[in-house]
Design a protein around this motif. Structure first.
Motif: not given
Length: 349
Positions: A56-69
């Motif tokens: 999950v630690r790496d997955v959230v870098k994709v799923t929860d990436e800030n659309p503005a940054a």
């Protein structure tokens, strides 16, 4: 008459086939109420014993990436990056993961200890319900601690304590939370009963909390939510249906109508826009509000196969018809006048 019904049935089928994600092509979306709940449960109830909490630690870098940054993740419950207090941060650098001050960690939005039986502690090798990424979001570690295992309850503004030991996720996050709770209840059934992780009355005779249905309608799906499902379908194996179409919750549990992203129940009816049918879904009585200036004369109710199941007379500005003896399902209500007819889709729960 038959031509009208046939045309509408073709239109319904076209919408269901082409307006939704391909993931749902084998789901019967003509079902309603508990039947649709079980249909979606069968769809998302996958067997995945390999996906781990550590991933999950790496997955959230994709799923929860800030659309503005793109170098940041958004933090559930967060709301302010400029107040000098990192606990309330709305976003954080993707690499600032950990358990110390101003770092983020993984929040089980359906608290582990609130499940029945409890989910148990999670470590990097944990699988199953403890590692379900649809229930995990990045959160500031202090904000995560402030929430703890408090139940969700209604409030307004930013995240924080409300009522007697409850937690409001914040106006920006309440819809996300509601749709996550709907997923968890659908995926894990009574183990994740909504009342175990939320406070307030239930919706009618269902187990769904009214507050989750309210949040689902008030806070539409965000860009952040939309970027979660495609990635999780690939790396995990299923999707959250209530993100793809929040109106599925309305069809199952009722409550205030949520956004219908597939336009399943929004056919243009060729008649005056000032003719309305409510409530929809209905349980016992359907009201027809007519502000068109044209006198409505009769109604005919068809099932989705074109079979006439009810008919009667209409008159005045406000009319009512009883559907108390009608089986649960989706129907076509034809409203007739001497200048044409309007056809509305209704659901009986």
């Amino acid at each position: 008459m038959k031509k009208i019904v046939l045309t509408l049935l073709i239109l319904i089928a076209t919408q269901i086939t082409f307006a939704q994600q391909a993931y749902y092509d084998d789901v019967d979306l003509t079902l309603t109420g508990i039947d649709l709940y079980f249909e979606l449960q069968d769809k998302i109830d996958i067997t995945n014993n390999t996906f781990t909490y550590g991933e999950v630690r790496d997955v959230v870098k994709v799923t929860d990436e800030n659309p503005a940054a793109t170098n940041e993740v958004l933090l559930v419950y967060g709301f302010d990056n400029g107040d000098g207090n990192c606990t309330t941060d709305r976003s954080r650098d993707k690499e600032d993961f950990g358990g110390t001050n101003c770092e983020y960690n993984r929040e089980h939005v359906f608290a582990r200890s609130n499940a029945d039986p409890e989910m148990g502690s999670a470590n990097n090798s944990s699988t199953g319900i403890r590692a379900d990424p649809h229930n995990l979001r990045p959160s500031d570690q202090s904000m995560n601690g402030n929430r703890g295992s408090k139940k969700f309850a209604d409030g307004s503004g930013t995240a924080g304590d409300v009522g007697s030991g409850n937690w409001f996720p914040g106006d920006e996050w309440k819809g996300d939370v509601a749709r996550m709770m709907m997923y968890m209840y659908t995926r894990y059934s009574n183990r994740c009963l909504p009342s175990l992780n939320g406070a307030g009355p239930t919706q009618g005779s269902t187990n769904m909390l009214q507050v989750y249905l309210k949040w689902n309608a008030e806070d539409p799906v965000s860009i952040l939510e939309d970027q979660r499902n495609p990635h999780l379908e690939v790396v995990y194996g299923n999707r959250n249906p209530f993100i793809d179409n929040p109106y599925l919750a309305t069809i199952i549990w009722g409550g205030p109508p949520a956004e219908d992203r597939w336009n399943l129940f929004d056919i243009d009816d060729n008649f005056y826009n000032s003719v309305a049918v409510y409530p929809n879904p209905a349980t016992s009585t359907v009201y027809v509000q007519n502000d068109s200036g044209v006198k409505l004369q009769r109604y005919v109710l068809f099932d989705v196969f074109g079979k006439k199941v009810l008919e009667g007379s209409l008159g005045g500005n406000s009319n009512r018809l009883s559907v108390e003896t009608i089986a649960q399902g989706m129907y076509l209500l034809e409203l007739q006048s001497d200048q044409g007819s309007a056809v509305k889709k209704i659901i009986v729960n």
